[in-house]
Design a protein around this motif. Structure first.
Motif, short mmCIF file in Angstrom:
data_model
loop_
_atom_site.label_atom_id
_atom_site.label_comp_id
_atom_site.label_asym_id
_atom_site.label_seq_id
_atom_site.Cartn_x
_atom_site.Cartn_y
_atom_site.Cartn_z
N ASN A 59 1.59 -8.38 -4.10
CA ASN A 59 2.79 -8.38 -3.29
C ASN A 59 2.93 -7.00 -2.65
OD1 ASN A 59 5.36 -8.56 -2.24
ND2 ASN A 59 6.35 -9.08 -4.17
N ASP A 68 9.91 -14.95 -5.97
CA ASP A 68 10.47 -16.06 -6.74
C ASP A 68 11.98 -15.86 -6.91
OD1 ASP A 68 7.91 -17.00 -6.98
OD2 ASP A 68 7.78 -16.78 -9.17
N ARG A 69 12.36 -14.68 -7.31
CA ARG A 69 13.77 -14.38 -7.51
C ARG A 69 14.54 -14.45 -6.19
NH1 ARG A 69 17.12 -11.27 -10.91
NH2 ARG A 69 19.24 -11.66 -10.16
N ASP A 126 10.66 -9.36 -5.96
CA ASP A 126 10.06 -10.60 -6.47
C ASP A 126 10.47 -11.76 -5.56
OD1 ASP A 126 9.65 -13.03 -7.88
OD2 ASP A 126 9.65 -11.97 -9.79
#
Length: 310
Positions: free
Chosen positions: A190, A197-198, A195
């Motif tokens: 990344n 996903d978060r 994040d």
């Protein structure tokens, strides 16, 4: 994205009261054909995006790149489009052409950030100073959305604050997209610091789609495996994942696949995921198989592949 030669800069933005809304764009409406448009001139010749509609390619979205927010104490204008202010005379025809395309039903967005650092650091740490610059730029040019290409460290709270302000100021139909490297959506590498996903769990309803970069070692489009890994992760649905690819081997890195191979992969993806979001190409001006003479052909061919797979 890997930018070819971009001024190091960053854009300034500030929150201003605007339209409030609770609803937001959901999944991408149908399969999208997204083209990044950074090189507006090549060898002194203007590259018009209008050929994408003149030739009925099926393009749905054109993303003008790359917008930077510059240090207010530095030598450059606060907002730059590549190496010049967006109001520079060299862009007059481009803005007229893009307005014409909007009238033909194509969404026009602006990409903020990319490989040149600074814009998102400023938005993260000096939001009140820099957000208004971005907001006013979007308003001035009547854009349909913004693509947040965060290739520098930024906090989760910072990117969520930007998303919240854009939604508040531009309402429910404004398109907010992000351009992570592909592996960032499957639990791998990344470039953004936060994040994904978060972020998606927190703000997914406000994110229209992700222009996932499946190239430069962050994934590939020679097969469906990189896209499969994102779907298998179970966080971002296929309807919001746009499969990103290089349109020419010289466009900034590794991982180029030929149009023929790409079309085979796209057909397989649609067969696996009937609601898959679509395809994105970096970048327009030299797209194969037409090259600089007929760059619009890339969009026509991938659009045909997506349609034939239905």
């Amino acid at each position: 994205m890997k930018r070819r030669s971009v001024l190091l800069g960053a854009l300034a933005l500030t929150v201003a009261a605007g339209t409030t809304a609770t609803a937001a764009p959901r999944a991408a409406a149908g399969r999208r054909v997204v083209v990044y448009y950074q090189t507006q001139y090549t060898n002194g010749r203007y590259v018009t995006p209008l050929d994408l509609t003149r030739h009925r390619t099926g393009v749905t979205d054109v993303i003008v790149a790359a917008v930077h927010l510059n240090d207010l104490n530095g030598p450059y204008a606060p907002v730059h489009l590549n190496d010049d202010p967006p109001s520079a005379a060299k862009f007059d025809q481009m803005w007229r052409d893009l307005k014409t395309m909007q009238g033909q039903g194509v969404h026009v967005l602006a990409m903020v950030g990319g490989a040149a650092p600074g814009s998102f650091t400023r938005l993260d740490t000096e939001f009140g100073t820099y957000y208004p610059l971005l907001r006013d730029f979007i308003r001035k040019y009547g854009l349909d959305g913004v693509d947040l290409d965060v290739e520098e460290r930024m906090s989760l709270a910072g990117i969520e604050r930007v998303i919240d302000a854009l939604r508040r100021d531009f309402g429910p139909d404004f398109l907010i997209t992000l351009a992570p490297v592909g592996s960032a959506l499957s639990g791998g590498g990344n470039l953004s610091g936060f994040d994904y996903d978060r972020l998606y769990r927190d703000r997914g309803r406000d994110i229209a789609w992700f222009n996932a970069q499946f190239y430069n070692g962050w994934g590939g489009m020679a097969s469906t495996s990189s896209y499969d890994a994102v779907v298998r992760r179970g966080v971002v649905p296929a309807s919001k994942v746009i499969a990103g690819t290089l349109t020419d081997p010289s466009n900034g890195g590794s991982g180029y696949v030929t149009p023929a191979r790409l079309k085979t992969t796209l057909r397989s993806l649609v067969a696996k995921y009937p609601d898959m979001g679509g395809v994105m190409g970096w970048e327009y001006f030299n797209s194969q198989p037409g090259g600089t003479a007929e760059p619009w052909r890339w969009a026509a061919e991938v659009s045909s592949a997506l349609t034939a797979a239905r």
